[in-house]
Design an enzyme around this catalytic site. Sequence first.
Site, PDB file in Angstrom:
ATOM      1  CE1 TYR A 442       0.845  -0.031   4.399  1.00 39.42           C
ATOM      2  CE2 TYR A 442      -1.414  -0.648   4.812  1.00 39.42           C
ATOM      3  CZ  TYR A 442      -0.142  -0.397   5.270  1.00 39.42           C
ATOM      4  OH  TYR A 442       0.118  -0.526   6.600  1.00 39.42           O
ATOM      5  CD  GLU A 443       0.022   5.675   1.514  1.00 39.61           C
ATOM      6  OE1 GLU A 443       0.359   6.493   0.655  1.00 39.61           O
ATOM      7  OE2 GLU A 443      -1.120   5.597   1.969  1.00 39.61           O
ATOM      8  N   GLY A 444       1.200   3.082  -2.646  1.00 44.45           N
ATOM      9  CA  GLY A 444       1.977   2.938  -3.873  1.00 44.45           C
ATOM     10  C   GLY A 444       2.891   1.740  -3.692  1.00 44.45           C
ATOM     11  CD  GLN A 449       6.532   4.479  -3.005  1.00 43.30           C
ATOM     12  OE1 GLN A 449       7.153   5.533  -2.915  1.00 43.30           O
ATOM     13  NE2 GLN A 449       5.217   4.421  -2.920  1.00 43.30           N
TER      14      GLN A 449
END
Length: 598
Positions: A442-444, A449
């Site tokens: 999650y969070e990309g 990233q």
Amino acid sequence: MPAYTPPLRDMQFVMHEVLKVTDEYKAMPRHAEVDVDTINAILEEGGKFAAEVTFPLNITGDEEGCTLDKATHEVRTPKGFKEAYAKYIEGGWPALSCDPEYGGQGLPIVVNQAFYEMLNSANQAWTMYPGLSHGAYEAIHAHGTDEQKKVYLPKLVSGEWTGTMCLTEPHCGTDLGLLRTKAEPQPDGTYRITGNKIFISAGEHDFVPNIVHLVLARLPDAPKGSKGISLFIVPKFHVKADGSLGERNGIYCGGLEHKMGIHGNATAQLVLEGAVGTLVGEPNKGLQAMFVMMNAARIGVGMQSLGLTEVAFQNALAYAKDRIQMRSLSGTKAKDKPADPIIVHPDVRKMLLTAKAYAEGGRALTMFCSLLIDRELHHPDAKVRKDAAELVALLTPIVKAFITDNGHIATNACMQVFGGHGFIKEWGMEQFVRDNRINMIYEGTNTVQSLDLLGRKVLGNQGATLKKFGKLVAQLVEEEGVNEKMAEFINPIALLGDQMTKFTTEIGFKGFQNPDEVGAAAVDYLRVAGHLVFGYFWARMAQVALREIAAGNTDPFYKAKLQTARFYFAKLFPETATLMRTARAGAKVLLDTDEALA
Ligand SMILES: Cc1cc2nc3c(=O)[nH]c(=O)nc-3n(C[C@H](O)[C@H](O)[C@H](O)COP(=O)(O)OP(=O)(O)OC[C@H]3O[C@@H](n4cnc5c(N)ncnc54)[C@H](O)[C@@H]3O)c2cc1C
């Protein structure tokens, strides 16, 4: 049952001996009065909170999970979670690094992040509730109107209300340009929002009376893709003019996800049916506004894996000293026992040192990053603030992806130290592995990233920001280049720094001809960059340890630090050679393989 001891000594080492944060704070009016004793006292109390209040709920929260009442749409969190949150508020913890204008204590980000490392070691699932609130606080603080700030910030700062970030929809995760949730402007200046969000962490729960959802949606005339997304505040309950709660808003939990880990955190499907929201920032610029929250959350996710790496290491170390199996290859070590403790075996030591080196390297990097954020927010010199902001942007994908990948390696290694006992539930080790797994997604995702790092932050500005980090490495090389004792730490980073320049130019050139070359190299590239950064901090930590030892300091802490630095450079850092080689193997072997994947 696992145990947890807050790593206060190592935190103090990084803050006060390596980074010397209070010296820096003297130049920042907001933090000029913050001294070493204050920081240490707060962290000691914070460590007690983590170890005594939330850590005991980690296994029970995992076993019980969250439950949804489908009739009322209310979610019950595991036993004890709500009470722990009440203690968290009572202790004033949500306000730690928040703006005094809204009731915050105004302490440095470094202090808050160190506290969060301990909370994450203790109980990642619980920590996500206040963690997301802090992100919502930051987004509203940066982009909210005066009215929004007045209504929402004091409640988020006190912890009376919590926050969420609502981006993901069933058909769109990475590609937010596909987002469909609609926002219809109303004559009174508000918006009616309709759509379906999924995977919303802390999306519904019983901690507090109101939840402040930050929702991405599209205005009727919005351009297609990511340039047509706006950000809205959608509270669970309407807020009346006097600040009291009004009617229920049209946003409710339609289901909870059943998942691999972080069971104590409610991952909610949220249904919006004409929910009333107010716009944050400018129309169609919602992604930029949400990036404040996403960047904070990306560093926060790195902190989650750092916390899990530390707690997994502590437990594996204790077990390896106690468990006896077989004799050491070089002869009996524990003559009074029928076998030697497994810590004598080279590979067990390698697994333990891997986790230790990744935990301590991660701590140095995340604290440095937090110090940069303090500089970015509060340094009086605009140039210093700008430089700090650029370095934070460069390091954020590394914190997120490198530390979470390392967390995966480390928690698995620590589970392996337990043999079969790591795989069964009793020791708590398999939970650390399961809980860590989401941090890579999650969070990309970590792939995303790596594309952000290589595509946007390195090639996007012809390596200018990377060169800024390179300057820090060069300074250290210059400072210590003639010190023979530092050669084993300095030479590898000096060499890798030079290699990175050539490596980056090469990928940039190939990517110019075929953009898929960037996609093919990015994940390996991020890991190489991660080692350059970790190598730099391990060299700085070794530098301090060597100085202390040379000055006659016999604290075994410094000897241990030096040995761990040696291990890191001998056994972990050299993977950079393989990674550069695999990156150089290019895109062709991936994209010419339709038959292989048929
Ligand atoms: C437990 C949990 C909690 C979550 N919490 C939240 C939350 O609070 N708020 C929220 O909004 N979302 C949340 N999410 C959603 C999360 O952020 C997304 O799952 C994540 O961004 C990935 O999106 P996706 O699952 O749709 O995968 P997809 O986007 O479908 O990706 C699938 C795969 O394709 C790869 N991929 C996609 N595009 C590219 C590309 N251009 N190049 C290379 N590879 C690519 C990805 O890396 C991945 O491996 C949560 C998810 C989970 C599971």
